[in-house]
Design an enzyme around this catalytic site. Structure first.
Site, PDB file in Angstrom:
ATOM      1  N   SER A  32       4.610  -5.804   3.775  1.00 29.46           N
ATOM      2  CA  SER A  32       3.286  -5.833   4.226  1.00 29.46           C
ATOM      3  C   SER A  32       2.265  -5.732   2.685  1.00 29.46           C
ATOM      4  CB  SER A  32       3.070  -4.538   4.078  1.00 29.46           C
ATOM      5  OG  SER A  32       1.624  -4.090   5.024  1.00 29.46           O
ATOM      6  N   LEU A  33       1.505  -5.458   2.405  1.00 34.18           N
ATOM      7  CA  LEU A  33       0.094  -5.990   1.340  1.00 34.18           C
ATOM      8  C   LEU A  33       1.059  -6.482   0.238  1.00 34.18           C
ATOM      9  CD1 LEU A  33      -2.627  -6.515  -0.056  1.00 34.18           C
ATOM     10  CD2 LEU A  33      -1.905  -3.912  -1.216  1.00 34.18           C
ATOM     11  N   GLN A  70       0.611  -1.522  -0.312  1.00 37.23           N
ATOM     12  CA  GLN A  70       0.057  -0.158  -0.078  1.00 37.23           C
ATOM     13  C   GLN A  70       0.631   1.324   0.108  1.00 37.23           C
ATOM     14  OE1 GLN A  70      -3.280  -0.743   2.396  1.00 37.23           O
ATOM     15  NE2 GLN A  70      -3.993   1.612   2.095  1.00 37.23           N
ATOM     16  N   ARG A 128      -8.866  -8.276   3.687  1.00 31.86           N
ATOM     17  CA  ARG A 128      -7.926  -7.697   4.853  1.00 31.86           C
ATOM     18  C   ARG A 128      -8.636  -6.208   4.846  1.00 31.86           C
ATOM     19  NH1 ARG A 128      -2.764  -5.823   4.179  1.00 31.86           N
ATOM     20  NH2 ARG A 128      -1.305  -6.188   5.891  1.00 31.86           N
ATOM     21  N   GLN A 134       0.683 -10.313  10.683  1.00 33.58           N
ATOM     22  CA  GLN A 134       1.933  -9.758  10.589  1.00 33.58           C
ATOM     23  C   GLN A 134       0.884  -8.137   9.973  1.00 33.58           C
ATOM     24  OE1 GLN A 134       0.197  -8.123   6.686  1.00 33.58           O
ATOM     25  NE2 GLN A 134       2.296  -8.761   5.293  1.00 33.58           N
ATOM     26  N   HIS A 180      -0.105  -2.256  11.010  1.00 35.50           N
ATOM     27  CA  HIS A 180       0.848  -2.594  11.721  1.00 35.50           C
ATOM     28  C   HIS A 180       1.974  -2.075  13.569  1.00 35.50           C
ATOM     29  CE1 HIS A 180       2.496  -4.607   8.312  1.00 35.50           C
ATOM     30  NE2 HIS A 180       1.664  -3.816   7.190  1.00 35.50           N
TER      31      HIS A 180
END
Length: 782
Positions: A87-88, A9, A112, A241, A193
């Site tokens: 991340s993503l 992202q 998500r 995560q 996060h």
């Protein structure tokens, strides 16, 4: 070697994807159907300005990353040696590794994005110019403890996450620091996060539980661990995560350490390419072990360090690496953490894992600890020893309020021969609150209170052939004669007495001789607290043979399960227990040095430093006259030496008055810090009148009560963290904690403030399965 890296992202921009939607029309159509809108229109035109909204951003990036990857594979005909995603972007990496197909991946990412998109009130900011330690110091010095470090993008580009107003306040502070080159507010709707995503994590984890993943075809570097995924870690890592930092710098440094490595960014933009360049410039490759059996810890999670071959030992390291990695993946699916132990045991208690935590004295095995375990698919027992009935009731209400969806929990009851009335009061309390799982600890014989609990509510099932037993009892034993007593039916002398007192019904009395006292035995080898110093390798086979004999003798309808406890603080110890035939394992000492344990922080500071040789045996205060032993901490304290001195004096003399003046002065000044007369006044306030009357007529018994006062005093000093008398702390502890401390030395888990009881349990079960797979593969392959 080549690693494909996928952005997450923040990499989105209008126009991304472009001609790829025409190149992959069928996949684009599938995406439209799943999402309910045109992914092409969103990415290329964005007419409604939704591309920046999390619930739209995440599916869009996943789709574009996937199409870019497919285009790359078709163009080159080659797959990378490794994949990683920020991340993503990790979902794109997992798609490339064939953990799931495009459709499943998009559904996961859609879910998500929806969950994370609901989070508001949080914010994130990038700080450029300071490293992780410097940022942590700034946050601490300015009391910004609501802010977490979220993304470790490069050595000097760190993203922080937290409540919006606190992030804005922190930005003003960072801007005043000369070394800070830039502070930028990121366009996010929530504090991603960070701890504030815990609710999302739990809901997402529940969603992932319904899915199945395929074997990884390419090694994937995990954001959570900065190391290659293990097959068994997929669901947990993806859930964790969300609420844990992205360890991107360490991930790249790990890949750099494997040899000559090229990185190619697959997706929109070149953000990650820039980060990799910075990391190469500002950091060295990690120094990693070459021993494939060595366990390493990263971010509180354990994994096996896979072998890295030098150019001298292998001219072509990539194929050898791949072959070894694929073999590790194949082996890992043979034994899974959830398959360890008895399936019937897990079914009876509604557990995911055959892993329990024992009830420790004075609520050290706290209500919070029990709740953590229950929510993680394991079971903990609340420690009632030394607590009042009111304190126990408060804890039960808390636990039942938190665990109200069928999660498992239990209550511990420790043997106290001096107060059978209180034991019965606790049992009545448990029955009143419908407590179905009881751990009986330190018992040397079956008591009326335990029989009352066990028989309450038993009845014949409708077919009359089976007996329903509502209350499950697990006895912790270390001697065969005690185990035999608990595997036998309730003693007739006790059931007859309970029937006469109206504490059991005629039906319960009649059926009592058809059932064992326990559903489960926990065989306790040398451990913290009460111990007979047994050896697991000899105890377990003897107890299993005894179980077989008792089953044959009484012909019970259901097999009594036998578990293992004592000395279990590492995956190797747990693996040994399961190999010996344990239906479940139970840990103790390692749990009192966790965040959730109700141990004083000063005691935890002492415990986290010990090694396997730093415990000793001392008399048990509650069973002082019987000579029973407990295992306690000896490093940094005098308690075990002083407690053994008191036992020696008790055995030598028949009364306090017989002790010489010098020794008496030493005891009063150094041990008790008060006179024997003052101690006895305390004793009279604590013990029942009948015991005081006995003491007045029996000088040796009076001496025993005075000496036993020291044990309660030493325990209270440890519970309160008394600064002046630390040398007198009584801290029950076994060598398992020393073994665990050595295992996690040099990792975040070295500090007890990073230790959580559920994470330790999951780590041990995961690594036990991995270890057994390794051992099995080594045997099979010679």
């Amino acid at each position: 070697m080549v690693t494909y890296i996928f952005p997450g992202q923040g990499s989105q921009s209008k126009g991304m994807g472009g001609p790829l939607f025409d190149e992959f029309k069928e996949i684009t159509a599938v995406a439209d159907q799943i999402l309910g809108y045109s992914i092409r229109e969103l990415c290329t035109v964005d007419p409604d300005s939704r591309l920046g909204l999390t619930q739209y951003t995440q599916p869009a990036i996943y789709v574009v990353n996937a199409l870019c990857y497919l285009h790359k594979i078709e163009a080159t005909g080659k797959k990378p040696d490794f994949v990683a995603g920020h991340s993503l972007g990790e979902y794109s990496a997992l798609f490339a590794a064939e953990a799931f197909d495009f459709t499943t991946g998009l559904k996961i990412v859609k879910k998500r994005g929806e969950l994370m998109g609901r989070m508001t009130g949080g914010s994130m900011a990038a700080v450029i110019g300071l490293d992780e330690a410097q940022i942590a110091t700034v946050l601490k010095e300015n009391h910004l403890d609501t802010i977490d470090i979220a993304n470790l993008n490069s050595p000097y580009q760190i993203v922080i996450s937290g409540p919006k107003q606190d992030i804005e306040r922190s930005m003003a502070i960072f801007e005043t620091i000369k070394a800070v080159k830039m502070v930028t507010l990121l366009k996010t709707s929530g504090a991603f996060h960070s701890r504030y995503m815990e609710t999302v994590r739990r809901e997402f984890e529940a969603y992932l539980d319904s899915l199945e993943f395929s074997e990884l075809k390419i090694p994937v570097i995990s954001n959570l661990q900065a190391r290659p995924y293990r097959q068994t870690e997929l669901k947990r890592n993806l859930a964790e995560q969300i609420s844990h930092p992205v360890r991107w710098t360490e991930s790249i440094r790990y890949l750099m350490s494997l040899g000559e490595m090229d990185f190619e960014e697959i997706g929109n933009g070149r953000v990650l390419t820039g980060l990799v360049q910075r990391i190469r410039k500002e950091a060295e490759p990690l120094k990693i072990e070459t021993d494939p059996n060595r366990l390493q810890f990263h971010n509180g999670t354990v994994h096996q360090q896979l072998p890295v071959l030098s150019s001298e030992s292998a001219p072509d390291p990539a194929p050898t690496w791949q072959a070894k990695y694929q073999k590790s993946i194949q082996n890992s699916v043979k034994i899974l953490p959830g398959s360890l132990g008895s399936s019937e045991f897990k079914k009876d208690y509604n557990l995911k894992y055959a892993y329990l935590t024992g009830g420790m004295y004075r609520g050290i095995a706290s209500k919070e600890l029990v709740v953590k375990m229950g929510k993680a698919g394991m079971m903990g027992f609340f420690g009632t020893g030394g607590l009042t009935i009111a304190e126990i009731e408060t804890a039960i209400r808390f636990i039942q309020g938190e665990l109200n969806h069928g999660e498992a929990y239990g209550i511990n009851l420790s043997y106290d021969p001096n107060d059978p009335d209180k034991e019965l009061q606790i049992v009545e309390l448990l029955l009143r609150y419908g407590i179905r799982h009881l751990e009986a600890a330190a018992y040397i014989t079956v008591s009326p209170a335990l029989v009352r609990y066990r028989l309450n509510g038993i009845a014949r099932e409708k077919d009359q052939n089976m007996i329903r037993i509502p209350n499950k009892l697990m006895a912790k034993v270390s001697r065969p004669e005690v185990a035999a007593a608990f595997m036998a039916p309730p003693p007739p002398r006790i059931t007859t007495s309970l029937l006469a007192e109206g504490k059991i019904t005629e039906t319960e009395f009649e059926l009592a001789q058809k059932i064992p006292m326990v559903d489960d035995l926990c065989v306790e080898a040398d451990s913290g607290g009460h111990t007979d110093q047994g050896v697991a390798y000899t105890l377990m086979p003897a107890m299993l043979k005894l179980r077989a004999e008792m089953m044959q003798k009484y012909g019970y309808q259901k097999t009594i399960r036998v578990g293992a406890a004592g000395g279990i603080g590492t995956p190797e110890a747990a693996a040994a227990a399961f190999i010996l035939g344990a239906d479940f394992i139970l840990t103790g000492s390692i749990n009192q040095c966790t965040v959730e344990a109700d141990t004083h922080p000063k005691v935890k500071d002492l415990l986290q430093q010990i090694n396997v040789q730093d415990t000793a045996y001392a008399p048990a205060g509650d069973l002082f006259e019987l000579g029973a032993k407990v295992q306690v901490l000896k490093k940094g304290v005098f308690f075990p030496v002083r407690a053994n001195k008191l036992l020696e004096l008790y055995r030598r003399y028949n009364a306090i008055d017989e002790i010489d003046a010098t020794t008496r002065q030493q005891l009063e000044e150094k041990y008790f810090h008060r006179s024997f007369a003052a101690v006895y006044e305390d004793v009279k306030r604590y013990y029942p009148l009948k015991m005081i009357e006995k003491a007045e007529n029996n000088p040796k018994f009076k001496m025993a009560l005075i000496f036993k006062w020291y044990f309660g005093y030493a325990t209270q000093l440890a519970l309160s963290g008394d600064d002046q008398h630390q040398v007198d702390y009584q801290i029950p502890c076994g060598p398992a904690l020393g073994a665990f401390n050595q295992l996690v030395k040099g990792t975040p888990l070295e500090n007890w403030r990073n230790r959580h009881v559920d994470e330790i349990g999951l780590m041990i079960m995961n690594e036990t399965a991995n270890l057994l797979n390794q051992r099995y593969a080594a045997i099979v392959n010679g």
